[in-house]
Design a protein around this motif. Structure first.
Motif, PDB file in Angstrom:
ATOM      1  N   MET A  29      24.155 -80.310  34.946  1.00  0.00           N
ATOM      2  CA  MET A  29      23.832 -79.769  33.783  1.00  0.00           C
ATOM      3  C   MET A  29      24.430 -78.160  33.837  1.00  0.00           C
ATOM      4  SD  MET A  29      19.898 -78.146  32.950  1.00  0.00           S
ATOM      5  CE  MET A  29      18.957 -79.465  33.410  1.00  0.00           C
ATOM      6  N   ALA A  30      24.851 -77.724  35.005  1.00  0.00           N
ATOM      7  CA  ALA A  30      25.595 -76.666  35.181  1.00  0.00           C
ATOM      8  C   ALA A  30      26.790 -76.667  34.316  1.00  0.00           C
ATOM      9  CB  ALA A  30      26.180 -76.234  36.590  1.00  0.00           C
ATOM     10  N   LEU A  31      27.486 -77.949  34.378  1.00  0.00           N
ATOM     11  CA  LEU A  31      28.692 -77.901  33.480  1.00  0.00           C
ATOM     12  C   LEU A  31      28.235 -78.065  32.047  1.00  0.00           C
ATOM     13  CD1 LEU A  31      31.728 -78.659  32.901  1.00  0.00           C
ATOM     14  CD2 LEU A  31      31.089 -81.215  33.661  1.00  0.00           C
ATOM     15  N   LEU A  32      27.242 -78.665  31.681  1.00  0.00           N
ATOM     16  CA  LEU A  32      26.913 -78.718  30.238  1.00  0.00           C
ATOM     17  C   LEU A  32      26.562 -77.443  29.576  1.00  0.00           C
ATOM     18  CD1 LEU A  32      24.800 -82.039  30.511  1.00  0.00           C
ATOM     19  CD2 LEU A  32      27.248 -81.847  29.597  1.00  0.00           C
ATOM     20  N   THR A  33      26.143 -76.571  30.443  1.00  0.00           N
ATOM     21  CA  THR A  33      25.954 -75.128  29.636  1.00  0.00           C
ATOM     22  C   THR A  33      27.179 -74.582  29.130  1.00  0.00           C
ATOM     23  OG1 THR A  33      26.205 -73.858  32.097  1.00  0.00           O
ATOM     24  CG2 THR A  33      23.901 -74.683  31.623  1.00  0.00           C
ATOM     25  N   LEU A  34      28.293 -74.933  29.487  1.00  0.00           N
ATOM     26  CA  LEU A  34      29.451 -74.276  28.876  1.00  0.00           C
ATOM     27  C   LEU A  34      30.063 -75.550  28.013  1.00  0.00           C
ATOM     28  CD1 LEU A  34      30.784 -72.611  31.939  1.00  0.00           C
ATOM     29  CD2 LEU A  34      30.040 -71.657  29.993  1.00  0.00           C
ATOM     30  N   CYS A  35      29.657 -76.456  27.850  1.00  0.00           N
ATOM     31  CA  CYS A  35      30.294 -77.632  27.086  1.00  0.00           C
ATOM     32  C   CYS A  35      29.891 -77.488  25.463  1.00  0.00           C
ATOM     33  CB  CYS A  35      29.720 -78.935  27.106  1.00  0.00           C
ATOM     34  SG  CYS A  35      30.408 -79.564  29.093  1.00  0.00           S
ATOM     35  N   GLU A  36      30.834 -77.749  24.628  1.00  0.00           N
ATOM     36  CA  GLU A  36      30.511 -77.091  23.067  1.00  0.00           C
ATOM     37  C   GLU A  36      29.701 -78.448  22.691  1.00  0.00           C
ATOM     38  OE1 GLU A  36      34.512 -76.282  21.337  1.00  0.00           O
ATOM     39  OE2 GLU A  36      33.519 -76.539  19.411  1.00  0.00           O
ATOM     40  N   GLY A  37      28.837 -77.554  21.916  1.00  0.00           N
ATOM     41  CA  GLY A  37      27.627 -78.762  21.109  1.00  0.00           C
ATOM     42  C   GLY A  37      26.508 -78.899  21.873  1.00  0.00           C
ATOM     43  N   SER A  38      25.480 -79.733  21.623  1.00  0.00           N
ATOM     44  CA  SER A  38      24.331 -79.821  22.476  1.00  0.00           C
ATOM     45  C   SER A  38      24.377 -81.228  23.143  1.00  0.00           C
ATOM     46  CB  SER A  38      23.243 -80.072  21.296  1.00  0.00           C
ATOM     47  OG  SER A  38      23.033 -78.732  20.593  1.00  0.00           O
ATOM     48  N   SER A  39      23.591 -81.019  24.308  1.00  0.00           N
ATOM     49  CA  SER A  39      23.613 -82.132  25.303  1.00  0.00           C
ATOM     50  C   SER A  39      21.920 -82.158  25.794  1.00  0.00           C
ATOM     51  CB  SER A  39      24.365 -81.978  26.541  1.00  0.00           C
ATOM     52  OG  SER A  39      25.497 -81.428  26.496  1.00  0.00           O
ATOM     53  N   VAL A  40      21.476 -83.363  25.971  1.00  0.00           N
ATOM     54  CA  VAL A  40      20.107 -83.585  26.482  1.00  0.00           C
ATOM     55  C   VAL A  40      20.149 -84.223  27.771  1.00  0.00           C
ATOM     56  CG1 VAL A  40      18.121 -84.959  26.088  1.00  0.00           C
ATOM     57  CG2 VAL A  40      19.291 -84.110  24.095  1.00  0.00           C
TER      58      VAL A  40
END
Ligand code: UD1
Length: 443
Positions: A334-345
């Protein structure tokens, strides 16, 4: 206006300053080189309990240097086992197992120490082990362990927070049984597999956990002469035997530590290698890293190279029992997803309360909303360093990762969570070029 003195009914006393260990991280420094992965914490903890099955001497190698390992050693030593620790190794002399009663003060500090119940019962016909209690990430009951042991003939009384299990009859020996687990619990599979190695007859565990740590424990038991097949699948078959013999056994590399470093490469957009690893154990994590646009390249049978591509795309993850995505990697990913372009669940299905890191990520500028066991993450272009607090073991690693990627300085408190399960995390990051330091602060 004239200043008036503040009136209090009792004189104010200044708060007493206390010294605390903190981690200071200067973000945005590129990492490079290679990192050596330690032995798997969760394998080592179960296998340490497994040494109680053998009335001889056992040597375990590739043991990580962790607070949890020290606590487990204290629990086993309290049962009368002699343990000698040298760097990376533990030698157990289990010939003089003195008592079947594990002390509350020690068990309460480490949930995994409850796993001694299976080997104690199998070897001595009795065990008295305090309930491990809940923890920050969920209630974590032990009903599946207990029901399985009852199916094998143990009488179990739970009184005053202590699980007392006894096997009646002349030989005080557990009986093989067919056990279906309602949920593929890692700990329950381990407890029952260990207990079954010395039971009379055949035990079949259906809907068993399939984690690599289960296979490692089965390999360890086989190295002592146990008859186990099917480990790594959802049906494990164990033929009980009378006695297990001495062994010398190396612990597998820690897939969660390796996964944490791979995510560090992606989040800092740095290229480096991790070894030794078993790439198959990391398949769900590798698949999700690739989904973000990050390459993971095999460099031989036990080495992986993380190779970011300058982009980070959003992706969804759902934690599941192995071979699904590991709950122990949820916070770091989730730490990585905070900086990924777009929305993640992110959907957490294994533990009911494993989202405490979200509040800390938000302090650093992350855009995350939690609804029950789902987190909806909208990627932001950058994070800023901030004072944060580790709330559990994997949350602590996740905060180190965001700290490495954020602009400015991050100060992490409650570092003891990290020391439970990461062997010299800051030393390993420092060797890769990170600016990270452990300090004692007066707060
Ligand atoms: C092990 C790991 C832990 C990891 C977890 C799931 C060790 C020392 N720890 O924990 O790092 O996060 O697997 O991969 O190996 N449950 C019950 N009744 C039981 C047992 C479990 O309801 O008798 C529930 C738990 O509350 C939890 C879920 O099952 O919600 C999974 O737990 P389990 O697989 O048993 O995890 P642990 O063995 O405790």
């Amino acid at each position: 206006m004239e200043d008036r003195p503040i009136k209090t009914s009792a004189p104010l006393t200044p708060t007493r300053a206390t010294a605390e260990t903190i981690l200071k991280i200067e973000g945005r420094h590129p990492l490079s080189g290679e990192v050596r992965i330690s032995g798997a914490k969760n394998s080592a903890l179960a296998i340490m309990a497994g040494t109680l099955l053998c009335s001889d001497q056992c040597r375990l190698t590739n043991i990580p240097d962790l607070a949890d390992i020290k606590r487990m050693a204290e629990v086993i030593a309290a049962l009368g086992v002699q343990i000698v620790a040298t760097p990376g190794n533990l030698d157990f002399d289990t010939r003089h197992l003195r008592t079947a009663e594990a002390p509350y003060e020690l068990v309460s500090k480490l949930r995994a120490s409850f796993f001694v119940i299976g080997p104690l019962l199998a070897r001595l016909g009795e065990a008295k082990v305090p309930m491990p209690g809940g923890c920050a990430i969920g209630a974590r009951p032990v009903d599946l362990h207990v029901r399985g042991l009852q199916a094998m003939g143990a009488e179990v009384i739970i009184e005053h927070g202590v699980v007392q299990a006894t096997v009646k009859g002349n030989r005080r020996r557990l009986q093989g049984a067919k056990i279906y687990l309602d949920y593929p619990s890692v700990g329950a599979t381990e407890t029952l597999m260990m207990a079954a190695t010395l039971a009379e007859g055949e035990t079949i565990i259906e809907n068993a956990a399939q984690e690599p740590e289960i296979v490692d424990l089965a390999n360890f038991c086989r190295s002592m002469g146990a008859y186990i097949s099917g480990d790594g699948s959802n049906k494990i078959v164990i033929q009980g035997c009378d006695r297990l013999h001495a062994t010398d056994y190396p612990i597998i590399p820690d897939r969660i530590e390796a996964g944490t470093f791979l995510v560090a490469g992606a989040i800092t957009q740095s290229e480096f290698s991790v070894f030794p690893v078993v790439p198959d154990h990391l398949l769900p994590v590798i698949a999700k890293l690739e989904a973000t646009g990050t390459k993971v390249i095999a460099e031989g049978p036990n080495r992986l190279r993380i190779k970011p591509q300058g982009i980070l795309r959003a992706t969804d993850i759902e934690t599941l029992p192995y071979p699904g995505f590991p709950t122990d990697m949820q916070a770091q990913f989730m730490a990585l997803l905070t900086l990924c372009e777009g929305s993640s669940v992110v959907t957490e299905t294994v533990f009911e309360n494993r989202m405490h890191h979200v509040a800390e990520f938000k302090r650093m500028g992350a855009d995350v909303k939690v609804k029950g066991n789902n987190a909806i993450i909208k990627g932001v272009p950058f994070l800023s360093g901030a004072p944060v607090m580790a709330t559990d073991l994997r949350a602590s690693a996740a905060l180190v990762l965001v700290g490495l990627a954020a602009e400015g300085t991050t100060i992490m408190r409650e570092v003891h969570h990290m020391d439970r399960g990461y062997d010299d995390l800051e030393g390993k990051f420092k060797a890769l070029g990170a600016r990270i330091e452990r300090l004692t602060a007066t707060l």
